[in-house]
Design a protein around this motif. Sequence first.
Motif, PDB file in Angstrom:
ATOM      1  N   UNK A   1       3.511  14.951  -7.993  1.00  0.00           N
ATOM      2  CA  UNK A   1       4.531  15.998  -7.983  1.00  0.00           C
ATOM      3  C   UNK A   1       4.992  16.373  -9.386  1.00  0.00           C
ATOM      4  N   UNK A   2       4.903  15.420 -10.320  1.00  0.00           N
ATOM      5  CA  UNK A   2       5.294  15.690 -11.703  1.00  0.00           C
ATOM      6  C   UNK A   2       4.163  16.309 -12.517  1.00  0.00           C
ATOM      7  N   UNK A   3       2.992  16.466 -11.883  1.00  0.00           N
ATOM      8  CA  UNK A   3       1.852  17.044 -12.576  1.00  0.00           C
ATOM      9  C   UNK A   3       1.030  16.047 -13.364  1.00  0.00           C
ATOM     10  N   UNK A   4       1.319  14.744 -13.213  1.00  0.00           N
ATOM     11  CA  UNK A   4       0.550  13.710 -13.921  1.00  0.00           C
ATOM     12  C   UNK A   4      -0.656  13.333 -13.060  1.00  0.00           C
ATOM     13  N   UNK A   5      -1.649  14.228 -13.052  1.00  0.00           N
ATOM     14  CA  UNK A   5      -2.723  14.112 -12.067  1.00  0.00           C
ATOM     15  C   UNK A   5      -3.649  12.923 -12.325  1.00  0.00           C
ATOM     16  N   UNK A   6      -3.817  12.539 -13.594  1.00  0.00           N
ATOM     17  CA  UNK A   6      -4.692  11.395 -13.888  1.00  0.00           C
ATOM     18  C   UNK A   6      -4.074  10.109 -13.351  1.00  0.00           C
ATOM     19  N   UNK A   7      -2.777   9.923 -13.600  1.00  0.00           N
ATOM     20  CA  UNK A   7      -2.076   8.734 -13.108  1.00  0.00           C
ATOM     21  C   UNK A   7      -2.036   8.731 -11.576  1.00  0.00           C
ATOM     22  N   UNK A   8      -1.795   9.906 -10.983  1.00  0.00           N
ATOM     23  CA  UNK A   8      -1.765  10.023  -9.518  1.00  0.00           C
ATOM     24  C   UNK A   8      -3.118   9.651  -8.927  1.00  0.00           C
ATOM     25  N   UNK A   9      -4.175  10.161  -9.527  1.00  0.00           N
ATOM     26  CA  UNK A   9      -5.531   9.902  -9.047  1.00  0.00           C
ATOM     27  C   UNK A   9      -5.855   8.409  -9.141  1.00  0.00           C
ATOM     28  N   UNK A  10      -5.490   7.793 -10.254  1.00  0.00           N
ATOM     29  CA  UNK A  10      -5.765   6.363 -10.460  1.00  0.00           C
ATOM     30  C   UNK A  10      -5.048   5.517  -9.410  1.00  0.00           C
ATOM     31  N   UNK A  11      -3.798   5.844  -9.118  1.00  0.00           N
ATOM     32  CA  UNK A  11      -3.025   5.071  -8.145  1.00  0.00           C
ATOM     33  C   UNK A  11      -3.561   5.279  -6.720  1.00  0.00           C
TER      34      UNK A  11
ATOM     35  N   UNK B   1       0.835  -1.205   0.000  1.00  0.00           N
ATOM     36  CA  UNK B   1       0.000   0.000   0.000  1.00  0.00           C
ATOM     37  C   UNK B   1       0.868   1.253   0.000  1.00  0.00           C
ATOM     38  N   UNK B   2       1.939   1.218   0.804  1.00  0.00           N
ATOM     39  CA  UNK B   2       2.839   2.382   0.890  1.00  0.00           C
ATOM     40  C   UNK B   2       3.536   2.615  -0.448  1.00  0.00           C
ATOM     41  N   UNK B   3       4.059   1.544  -1.059  1.00  0.00           N
ATOM     42  CA  UNK B   3       4.755   1.680  -2.341  1.00  0.00           C
ATOM     43  C   UNK B   3       3.828   2.219  -3.426  1.00  0.00           C
ATOM     44  N   UNK B   4       2.584   1.753  -3.397  1.00  0.00           N
ATOM     45  CA  UNK B   4       1.603   2.210  -4.383  1.00  0.00           C
ATOM     46  C   UNK B   4       1.335   3.705  -4.210  1.00  0.00           C
ATOM     47  N   UNK B   5       1.226   4.142  -2.936  1.00  0.00           N
ATOM     48  CA  UNK B   5       1.012   5.572  -2.728  1.00  0.00           C
ATOM     49  C   UNK B   5       2.228   6.390  -3.153  1.00  0.00           C
ATOM     50  N   UNK B   6       3.443   5.904  -2.864  1.00  0.00           N
ATOM     51  CA  UNK B   6       4.638   6.652  -3.246  1.00  0.00           C
ATOM     52  C   UNK B   6       4.710   6.841  -4.757  1.00  0.00           C
ATOM     53  N   UNK B   7       4.227   5.836  -5.508  1.00  0.00           N
ATOM     54  CA  UNK B   7       4.151   5.975  -6.965  1.00  0.00           C
ATOM     55  C   UNK B   7       3.167   7.085  -7.338  1.00  0.00           C
ATOM     56  N   UNK B   8       2.033   7.115  -6.606  1.00  0.00           N
ATOM     57  CA  UNK B   8       1.027   8.148  -6.854  1.00  0.00           C
ATOM     58  C   UNK B   8       1.590   9.531  -6.548  1.00  0.00           C
ATOM     59  N   UNK B   9       2.309   9.631  -5.428  1.00  0.00           N
ATOM     60  CA  UNK B   9       2.885  10.910  -5.023  1.00  0.00           C
ATOM     61  C   UNK B   9       3.884  11.411  -6.060  1.00  0.00           C
TER      62      UNK B   9
END
Length: 334
Positions: free
Chosen positions: A53-63, A41-49
């Motif tokens: 931070x890179x502005x890839x909001x769709x990918x962040x939201x999905x993760x 769960x933590x690793x998945x969130x770190x990917x989202x974060x």
Amino acid sequence: MKRILFLILLLTFGGQQTTVSGQQSSCSGDTIVQVSKSQYARDLYLQAEKSWNLGHIVDACEKCFKVIEYIEKDVRKRELDRSFYKPLAHAHYCIADIFISESYINLGQIFHKKALHYFEKFESDSILAHANKFVGLAHIETNIDTAKHYLNRCIELDPTNRFHKYDIDKAIAYMLYYKEGYKDSAFAILRNNIDKVEHDNVREVYHELLGEIFINEKEYDSALYHLEKCMESSEFFVQLEAIRALTILYDSIGNLEKKAYYESILSKLALDRVDDEIKRANIMDLYNEHLNRMHEIRKTRIIKIVLFVTAPIIILITSLVIFFTHKKKKKNKN
């Protein structure tokens, strides 16, 4: 500032008993499984974060949605502890921030409050203060009493944090001027803080807000001074609002050439933001899919519970029927 601002899985009685027995017989094994789940769960969130931070909001939201769904589906309630609350809190906070930045204010507020619920389990005043501040900021346009409650709570939790103080003072000044009509008090707060603010981006937001206020007061020279201070801001929305305000300023004083110049910049920025409108649609698609998946997860859980409760009863009734049917047949033969 206004714009800156959740197949039926069959479960037999015998299978469930076997699982429970297996957990009870090996505590260390269960711990290994739990650590693995929380780490996932933590690793998945770190990917989202990272995407956020890179502005890839769709990918962040999905993760972030995946973090929430994974914990809801695969982590038992008795396993939930701080190691799970942390990715849950941050995932909800990330989604809230994305929704609010894309003008889905009500949805953002819902996710902010869920994030705050998980942050409260950390028992860390600094983390709670940060969460309370952003919940408060999210309510400025819709409910100033609620906004003030959370903003005051932030200061109570972390009274020495100057970054929080300047952010909250700016929000209070905005509410005093636009929502409550206390113009002098709003000016006093902004002017008292603006030279003390150490962070460039925060100071630029102060300048932008003062620029808008001075336009409203028809003090155009003062408005121009403050708006020009934030024209080179690295924050897109600060720059966007400054340019929008300059368009209004030059329209107000009848300088049509300058008005047309800033309108052309606005048009270019609007074209640059076309992709973001597509992102907004994708975010809502992701949210609706998330709701459907959460509904299925919860429905499956309810079915599991029902089967767990009813399976032994069904087995007992079936056994009794078979027993008495067999007994009756034996009696008839005799």
